[in-house]
Design an enzyme around this catalytic site. Structure first.
Site, PDB file in Angstrom:
ATOM      1  N   ASP A 185       0.831  -1.163   0.016  1.00 37.15           N
ATOM      2  CA  ASP A 185       0.052  -0.058  -0.059  1.00 37.15           C
ATOM      3  C   ASP A 185       0.856   1.177  -0.017  1.00 37.15           C
ATOM      4  O   ASP A 185       2.264   1.224   0.437  1.00 37.15           O
ATOM      5  CB  ASP A 185      -0.611  -0.106   1.297  1.00 37.15           C
ATOM      6  CG  ASP A 185      -1.955   1.217   1.223  1.00 37.15           C
ATOM      7  OD1 ASP A 185      -2.304   1.634   0.125  1.00 37.15           O
ATOM      8  OD2 ASP A 185      -2.164   1.840   2.441  1.00 37.15           O
ATOM      9  N   ASP A 217      -6.697  -2.422   3.798  1.00 33.89           N
ATOM     10  CA  ASP A 217      -5.812  -3.502   3.337  1.00 33.89           C
ATOM     11  C   ASP A 217      -6.148  -4.831   3.851  1.00 33.89           C
ATOM     12  O   ASP A 217      -5.183  -5.854   3.554  1.00 33.89           O
ATOM     13  CB  ASP A 217      -4.434  -2.886   3.734  1.00 33.89           C
ATOM     14  CG  ASP A 217      -4.066  -1.681   2.998  1.00 33.89           C
ATOM     15  OD1 ASP A 217      -4.373  -1.590   1.964  1.00 33.89           O
ATOM     16  OD2 ASP A 217      -3.272  -0.728   3.968  1.00 33.89           O
ATOM     17  N   ASP A 253      -1.462  -1.117   5.943  1.00 36.95           N
ATOM     18  CA  ASP A 253      -1.684  -0.497   7.488  1.00 36.95           C
ATOM     19  C   ASP A 253      -3.032  -0.230   7.776  1.00 36.95           C
ATOM     20  O   ASP A 253      -3.341   0.036   8.876  1.00 36.95           O
ATOM     21  CB  ASP A 253      -0.884   0.875   7.775  1.00 36.95           C
ATOM     22  CG  ASP A 253      -1.429   1.844   7.046  1.00 36.95           C
ATOM     23  OD1 ASP A 253      -2.031   1.768   5.800  1.00 36.95           O
ATOM     24  OD2 ASP A 253      -1.307   2.769   7.566  1.00 36.95           O
TER      25      ASP A 253
END
Length: 776
Positions: free
Chosen positions: A314, A514, A510
């Site tokens: 990410d 996700d 995080d």
């Protein structure tokens, strides 16, 4: 979701089995010298039976999964020693077997992926309009076309559309982006986002079960459930060691016409290097990783991390800091930058907005005195205003005026180029300045990407819910292989599954959004220090410190532990093969063979414990004095970076033919001569020589030294222009172009130089926890 491994029910009993078998073996050894040989053999037989029963179960469970692993050899050896009355050998094998299983269970257990945080965060009630009133109903009772009220701070319960007003939303749970967004009346709103402004109405477009947030929960559950149990390293090697053992034992027994000879082969072939050494190396790797701030939830995750070839990440909160930071403060002509920032931060002190916190943090970092404002009013989507002393200050959106000043147009153009957000500052109804904010790249990110490449990662992919422009910028800086922007949680899961089909894939994230992708990856890694608890629950590995370079540490640890495990297993099996040949020739009876096998075990276990220390080739010894120098110069960078804007401000004013341009250039030159150049000289004299040893020689800092020389040259050139201007009383027309080139060029050079030093050198100072872990 519960662990699906067939032997999961045994993991609580395995330590007890180890204790029982070890106690029985020791008791028998104590009774034998006392002449109580019947009692001793009885203890050893009991120990053999105690280990044989669960061993049979483990073997059957493995066969049901289509695996014939190390347990089969252990069962044959245990049964064989009992049949030929070699009870001591059986007891020794029992202790080795239960010890290995206990270690393996400790290394293999993985966190249950129940994603409690996702479920707890999901809205359970909704405020539904009923006539002129509002009633609170269970979220499951909401149907399409219901009108719902979403109060400040509440989570939107279902997908819908805004009705009669706009809204300020925190969409980080879905996109991971920290900046709040504004939605106008009629725009769609997804469930799971948080109301960061005033109350608003939405018209439900779906039920809770059919809405976005419920889909995220389902994705996470499905992705976690589809992951098959990890095949143990020991079982992979046993696939060829098992048939070799059975063939040698059978041939030896038939050739000698003695079942005891076959049992002797089985005893020395008992794959304790697999049962003990491999788990010890893996557990050692887990232990070392935990000391570095990396929690790895099982040996399977560690083994897979050591084999990974693809890394997907990410952006926000992983590669970037996950919170906006001030990139620059621009003051209108005639205004003082520090005073404009001080007034803006004083007003923003009482605002909960994410940009307000960044502005206040920047002002405090510059040592500006803030005062308590009065008459504060905040309009969601517009900004905050209040009285600071005798001034009326507004911070937020730029007011709509008939004309936009040239300096403001320049700020807007720069924000577009830098993909930055703008907080405009209006003082006493006059545009006074602007604050540019950006989610900064983590300092460790470039170095971490290089370390991951060195560790064997072939493919680096970024998945983000952010827009294409900032995503491409980050990917270009880090040299990523692919970037996918504007990704929904479902898109991320699809991308991870596709990559996982091609190679062992690690996903790092995080946020709540996700969690499904982390669960879908071969290995999920959560930035646990700042990330959501949902992503931590879904992950196999959690980085407990807010440092991306710990991911590279985890990769190094995993590869080293796996290398040691393989080395120990192969060496142990090679020695076992030699012992098998001796036993087949009749040179090793079962009991001495078991003792020899114990000696082999001790050797390979001692080798496996090397995993606790990490790879010697990866260590970078650094003196404490060097580390203190790094800390000193890193702190100086932080303060000097704030003053780099003096160069750009001077250049902008010179380009705009501002009468205050000369004074701005003088301030910039004072900064260069009084602050920057002494800092660069100190680096050259103190820091760079100290870095030569840990970096492998002075050539590692040669390019930075060349940059110092260019900084000195441009500073001297600006000083020469100022000397001429003072002599002639003004700046001559022929000086403008060269001064602009010097100022803009020096500003760009210094920004790049600072970044390079921070990425290549100053991140080394953060290795102190690693060094401390090595000493423990």
């Amino acid at each position: 979701m519960a662990e699906t491994h067939p032997t999961a029910r045994w993991w609580r009993a395995e330590p007890m089995l180890l204790a029982l078998t070890a106690a029985g073996l020791l008791l028998g050894l104590a009774l034998w010298p006392l002449g109580l040989r019947a009692a001793a053999t009885g203890c050893w037989l009991a120990v053999t039976v105690i280990a044989l029963v669960p061993a049979v179960w483990w073997m059957v469970a493995a066969l049901r999964r289509g695996q014939a692993g190390v347990d089969l050899i252990a069962v044959l050896a245990l049964a064989g020693t009992a049949l030929v009355h070699e009870y001591l050998a059986g007891a020794l094998i029992a202790v080795m077997l239960t010890g290995g299983r206990a270690l393996d269970a400790a290394a293999r257990r993985r966190a249950t992926r129940d994603l409690r945080a996702l479920l707890e965060r999901a809205p359970r009630t909704a405020r539904r309009r009923a006539g002129d009133g509002v009633v609170v109903v269970p979220v499951d009772e909401v149907v399409p076309d219901d009108v719902l009220v979403v109060a400040p701070g509440e989570t939107v319960p279902v997908d819908g559309r805004l009705l009669d007003t706009g809204a300020v939303l925190d969409e980080s749970a879905l996109t991971g982006e920290p900046l709040q967004v504004e939605r106008a009346a009629g725009e769609p709103v997804r469930s799971g986002v948080v109301n960061a402004g005033g109350s608003f109405l939405i018209r439900a477009g779906a039920t809770a079960a059919a809405s976005t947030y419920a889909g995220i929960v389902r994705l996470a559950r499905e992705a976690g459930a589809e992951n098959a149990p990890v095949v143990r390293l020991a079982d992979r090697y046993a696939a060829w060691f098992l048939p070799v053992t059975l063939i040698v034992a059978t041939v030896a027994g038939l050739a000698a016409g003695s079942f005891t000879r076959a049992v002797a082969v089985l005893v020395v072939a008992t794959p304790c290097p697999l049962l003990l050494a491999a788990p010890v190396a893996i557990v050692s790797g887990l232990s070392r990783a935990s000391r570095l701030g990396v929690v790895i939830r099982g040996g399977g995750a560690l083994e897979n991390l050591g084999r990974a070839r693809t890394l997907m990440m990410d952006k926000t909160g992983t590669l970037t800091a996950g919170a906006p930071a001030v990139v620059d403060v621009v003051a209108a002509p005639g205004r003082d930058t520090a005073d404009v920032l001080r007034l803006a931060a004083s007003v923003e002190k009482l605002s909960p907005h994410v940009l307000a916190a960044a502005i206040v943090t920047e002002a405090l970092a510059r040592g500006l005195p803030l005062v308590l404002p009065t008459g504060i009013t905040e309009s969601p989507g517009s900004g905050v205003s209040g009285e600071v002393g005798s001034h009326r200050v507004q911070v937020g959106k730029r007011p709509v005026t008939q004309s936009v000043p040239a300096w403001a147009r320049a700020v807007e153009a720069r924000a577009r180029l830098d993909t930055a957000a703008i907080a405009w500052i209006v003082i006493d109804d006059e545009p006074a300045g602007a604050v540019l904010l950006h989610d900064p790249l983590r300092r460790q990110a470039p170095r971490t990407m290089r370390r991951l490449r060195d560790a064997g990662i072939d493919r680096l992919v970024m998945l983000t819910g952010d827009r294409w422009e900032p995503a491409r910028e980050v990917a270009a800086v880090l040299g990523l292989d692919e970037v996918r922007a504007e990704q929904s949680p479902a898109d991320k899961v699809t991308a991870v599954r596709a990559e996982r089909e091609r190679a062992v894939t690690v996903m790092v994230g995080d946020g709540v959004n996700d969690a499904p992708a982390l669960a879908a990856a071969t290995v999920g890694v959560a930035m646990g220090a700042r990330g959501s608890s949902a992503s931590s629950e879904a992950a196999d590995i959690v980085l407990t410190t807010d440092r991306l370079d710990r991911l590279a540490d985890a990769m190094d640890t995993a590869r080293w532990a796996r290398r040691i495990a393989v080395q120990s297993a192969v060496a142990g099996m090679a020695l076992s093969l030699l012992a098998m040949i001796a036993a087949a020739a009749g040179l090793l009876p079962p009991a001495p063979g078991a003792l020899l096998q114990e000696g082999i075990d001790v050797a390979v276990i001692l080798n496996a414990l090397r995993a606790l220390r990490g790879d010697p080739a990866g260590r970078h010894p650094m003196a404490d004095t060097t580390r203190r120098l790094l800390d000193r110069f890193r702190a100086e960078h932080d303060s000097l970076r704030e003053l780099l804007a003096l160069l750009r401000t001077a250049a902008d004013r010179l380009a705009a033919d501002d009468p205050a341009a000369l004074a701005a250039i003088e301030r910039a030159h004072t900064f260069l001569v009084g602050d920057l150049l002494p800092h660069e000289r100190a680096e050259e004299q103190l820091l760079y020589p100290a870095l030569a040893a840990p970096l492998g020689g002075p050539e590692a800092t040669a390019t930075m030294s060349r940059a110092h020389a260019e900084i000195q040259r441009l500073s001297a050139r600006i000083g020469a222009h100022l000397d001429r201007a003072h002599a002639e009383g003004t700046l001559a027309g022929d000086q403008t172009d060269d001064l602009l080139a010097c100022l803009y060029g020096l500003h760009t050079l210094l920004r790049l130089h600072f970044l390079q030093e921070e990425e290549n050198y100053f991140t080394l100072g953060a290795a102190a926890p690693v060094a401390a872990a090595e000493r423990r």
